[in-house]
Design a protein around this motif. Structure first.
Motif, PDB file in Angstrom:
ATOM      1  N   ASP A   1      12.184   6.487 -10.903  1.00  0.00           N
ATOM      2  CA  ASP A   1      12.223   7.948 -10.951  1.00  0.00           C
ATOM      3  C   ASP A   1      13.193   8.402  -9.875  1.00  0.00           C
ATOM      4  OD1 ASP A   1      11.840  10.666 -10.694  1.00  0.00           O
ATOM      5  OD2 ASP A   1       9.657  10.562 -10.597  1.00  0.00           O
ATOM      6  N   LYS A   2      14.336   8.930 -10.286  1.00  0.00           N
ATOM      7  CA  LYS A   2      15.382   9.267  -9.309  1.00  0.00           C
ATOM      8  C   LYS A   2      14.950  10.365  -8.338  1.00  0.00           C
ATOM      9  CE  LYS A   2      17.766  12.501 -12.349  1.00  0.00           C
ATOM     10  NZ  LYS A   2      19.033  12.852 -12.960  1.00  0.00           N
ATOM     11  N   HIS A   3      13.913  11.121  -8.662  1.00  0.00           N
ATOM     12  CA  HIS A   3      13.445  12.190  -7.776  1.00  0.00           C
ATOM     13  C   HIS A   3      12.355  11.721  -6.811  1.00  0.00           C
ATOM     14  CE1 HIS A   3      15.825  15.003 -10.045  1.00  0.00           C
ATOM     15  NE2 HIS A   3      15.230  14.620 -11.164  1.00  0.00           N
ATOM     16  N   ALA A   4      11.776  10.564  -7.078  1.00  0.00           N
ATOM     17  CA  ALA A   4      10.689  10.063  -6.228  1.00  0.00           C
ATOM     18  C   ALA A   4      11.251   9.628  -4.881  1.00  0.00           C
ATOM     19  CB  ALA A   4       9.989   8.902  -6.917  1.00  0.00           C
ATOM     20  N   ARG A   5      10.383   9.729  -3.851  1.00  0.00           N
ATOM     21  CA  ARG A   5      10.795   9.347  -2.503  1.00  0.00           C
ATOM     22  C   ARG A   5       9.565   8.916  -1.706  1.00  0.00           C
ATOM     23  NH1 ARG A   5      10.666  14.835  -2.836  1.00  0.00           N
ATOM     24  NH2 ARG A   5       9.517  15.944  -1.222  1.00  0.00           N
TER      25      ARG A   5
ATOM     26  N   LEU B   1      -2.917   1.644 -11.596  1.00  0.00           N
ATOM     27  CA  LEU B   1      -1.919   2.101 -10.628  1.00  0.00           C
ATOM     28  C   LEU B   1      -0.691   2.672 -11.332  1.00  0.00           C
ATOM     29  CD1 LEU B   1      -1.195   2.424  -7.660  1.00  0.00           C
ATOM     30  CD2 LEU B   1      -0.116   0.159  -7.770  1.00  0.00           C
ATOM     31  N   THR B   2      -0.241   2.031 -12.402  1.00  0.00           N
ATOM     32  CA  THR B   2       0.887   2.559 -13.167  1.00  0.00           C
ATOM     33  C   THR B   2       0.524   3.910 -13.785  1.00  0.00           C
ATOM     34  OG1 THR B   2       1.738   0.348 -13.611  1.00  0.00           O
ATOM     35  CG2 THR B   2       2.460   2.111 -15.103  1.00  0.00           C
ATOM     36  N   LYS B   3      -0.680   4.006 -14.304  1.00  0.00           N
ATOM     37  CA  LYS B   3      -1.130   5.289 -14.869  1.00  0.00           C
ATOM     38  C   LYS B   3      -1.123   6.374 -13.799  1.00  0.00           C
ATOM     39  CE  LYS B   3      -4.936   7.520 -17.270  1.00  0.00           C
ATOM     40  NZ  LYS B   3      -6.244   7.418 -17.880  1.00  0.00           N
ATOM     41  N   LEU B   4      -1.635   6.077 -12.619  1.00  0.00           N
ATOM     42  CA  LEU B   4      -1.631   7.048 -11.534  1.00  0.00           C
ATOM     43  C   LEU B   4      -0.199   7.420 -11.145  1.00  0.00           C
ATOM     44  CD1 LEU B   4      -3.027   8.706  -9.306  1.00  0.00           C
ATOM     45  CD2 LEU B   4      -3.109   6.605  -7.927  1.00  0.00           C
ATOM     46  N   ASN B   5       0.669   6.446 -11.027  1.00  0.00           N
ATOM     47  CA  ASN B   5       2.061   6.730 -10.670  1.00  0.00           C
ATOM     48  C   ASN B   5       2.760   7.596 -11.711  1.00  0.00           C
ATOM     49  OD1 ASN B   5       2.351   5.522  -8.137  1.00  0.00           O
ATOM     50  ND2 ASN B   5       2.800   3.520  -9.021  1.00  0.00           N
ATOM     51  N   ASN B   6       2.484   7.357 -12.977  1.00  0.00           N
ATOM     52  CA  ASN B   6       3.162   8.085 -14.049  1.00  0.00           C
ATOM     53  C   ASN B   6       2.554   9.446 -14.334  1.00  0.00           C
ATOM     54  OD1 ASN B   6       4.926   5.960 -14.339  1.00  0.00           O
ATOM     55  ND2 ASN B   6       3.838   5.067 -16.071  1.00  0.00           N
TER      56      ASN B   6
ATOM     57  N   LYS C   1       4.195  15.134  -7.136  1.00  0.00           N
ATOM     58  CA  LYS C   1       5.132  14.752  -8.205  1.00  0.00           C
ATOM     59  C   LYS C   1       6.203  13.767  -7.760  1.00  0.00           C
ATOM     60  CE  LYS C   1       8.138  18.765  -7.614  1.00  0.00           C
ATOM     61  NZ  LYS C   1       8.732  19.918  -8.277  1.00  0.00           N
ATOM     62  N   HIS C   2       6.509  13.703  -6.482  1.00  0.00           N
ATOM     63  CA  HIS C   2       7.565  12.804  -6.016  1.00  0.00           C
ATOM     64  C   HIS C   2       7.041  11.486  -5.435  1.00  0.00           C
ATOM     65  CE1 HIS C   2       6.395  15.043  -2.370  1.00  0.00           C
ATOM     66  NE2 HIS C   2       6.650  13.911  -1.760  1.00  0.00           N
ATOM     67  N   THR C   3       5.736  11.250  -5.524  1.00  0.00           N
ATOM     68  CA  THR C   3       5.130  10.072  -4.883  1.00  0.00           C
ATOM     69  C   THR C   3       4.808   8.981  -5.902  1.00  0.00           C
ATOM     70  OG1 THR C   3       4.154  11.497  -3.197  1.00  0.00           O
ATOM     71  CG2 THR C   3       3.211   9.306  -3.435  1.00  0.00           C
TER      72      THR C   3
ATOM     73  N   SER D   1       3.580   4.571  -0.211  1.00  0.00           N
ATOM     74  CA  SER D   1       4.423   5.326  -1.156  1.00  0.00           C
ATOM     75  C   SER D   1       5.822   4.716  -1.283  1.00  0.00           C
ATOM     76  CB  SER D   1       4.514   6.797  -0.742  1.00  0.00           C
ATOM     77  OG  SER D   1       5.328   6.955   0.397  1.00  0.00           O
ATOM     78  N   VAL D   2       5.974   3.469  -0.882  1.00  0.00           N
ATOM     79  CA  VAL D   2       7.262   2.788  -0.984  1.00  0.00           C
ATOM     80  C   VAL D   2       7.607   2.410  -2.420  1.00  0.00           C
ATOM     81  CG1 VAL D   2       7.208   1.902   1.374  1.00  0.00           C
ATOM     82  CG2 VAL D   2       6.266   0.525  -0.493  1.00  0.00           C
ATOM     83  N   GLY D   3       6.680   2.620  -3.352  1.00  0.00           N
ATOM     84  CA  GLY D   3       6.937   2.284  -4.751  1.00  0.00           C
ATOM     85  C   GLY D   3       8.229   2.907  -5.273  1.00  0.00           C
ATOM     86  N   SER D   4       8.507   4.126  -4.852  1.00  0.00           N
ATOM     87  CA  SER D   4       9.719   4.815  -5.305  1.00  0.00           C
ATOM     88  C   SER D   4      10.980   4.057  -4.908  1.00  0.00           C
ATOM     89  CB  SER D   4       9.760   6.231  -4.735  1.00  0.00           C
ATOM     90  OG  SER D   4       9.761   6.192  -3.315  1.00  0.00           O
TER      91      SER D   4
END
Length: 192
Positions: free
Chosen positions: A113-117, A61-66, A137-139, A98-101
């Motif tokens: 990630d300040k751009h994630a939402r 999951l971290t790999k997918l997020n990054n 890119k923002h998820t 997508s609440v991870g951001s």
């Protein structure tokens, strides 16, 4: 009366506990847990945590997020993500992994990630193509309580497959009961 009901219920014979996914898990059954059963239980839980926790730097999951792409994702992850997309549609967007951001921005996680939402269209921002998964890119995803509930159901299936039909699984309040009725007591937080 509850005392009468309690006297009618058979006592469960085995109790086992462990700490994983940020909580204490307690397992009870009418049958004695074998060492092989306990090992299988631990393997399932710790493999799930290792693969799907946002708090593990090397998890899938971290790999997918990054990296925003995961090739040959395991079937379990694909199933969870497909179900999450379905629940997003059914709930009209209220169920949204997508609440991870947002969680990371308030310090709950490994990276912010300040751009994630939070995604306004999870069906567009989370793409599943066979066993490949991609994110916009923002998820950033968080399986959180949804993932723990998924694992509780999976552990329930493991109990049934192993002939442990009369059981209780308690993952820090996420509870699943086997095939027979059980009495569960809930503490009143205002009057313990």
């Amino acid at each position: 009366r509850s005392s009468d009901l309690l006297n009618q219920m058979p006592a469960l014979k085995s109790v086992h506990s462990l700490d994983a996914l940020g909580t204490t898990w307690v397992f009870e059954s009418d049958k004695i847990f074998s060492n092989i059963f306990i090992k299988g239980l631990h393997d399932r839980i710790f493999n799930f945590e290792s693969n799907f926790s946002r708090f593990k730097a090397d998890s899938l999951l971290t790999k997918l997020n990054n990296e925003k792409y995961l090739r040959d994702a395991p079937d379990e992850l694909i199933s969870m993500l497909q179900f999450a997309r379905e629940m997003y549609v059914v709930s009209e967007g209220y169920f949204n992994i997508s609440v991870g951001s947002q969680l990371e921005k308030v310090g709950y996680g490994l990276k912010a990630d300040k751009h994630a939402r939070i995604s306004g269209s999870l069906l567009e921002d989370l793409i599943i193509n066979g066993s490949d998964v991609s994110l916009s890119k923002h998820t950033r995803l968080d399986l959180g309580g949804f993932g723990k509930g998924w694992l509780v159901d999976s552990i329930h299936d493991y109990f049934i497959q192993c002939g442990q039909t009369d059981h209780i699984i308690n993952a820090g309040g996420d509870i699943r009961v086997g095939t027979k009725k059980q009495i569960l007591y809930v503490e009143n937080p205002f009057n313990p």
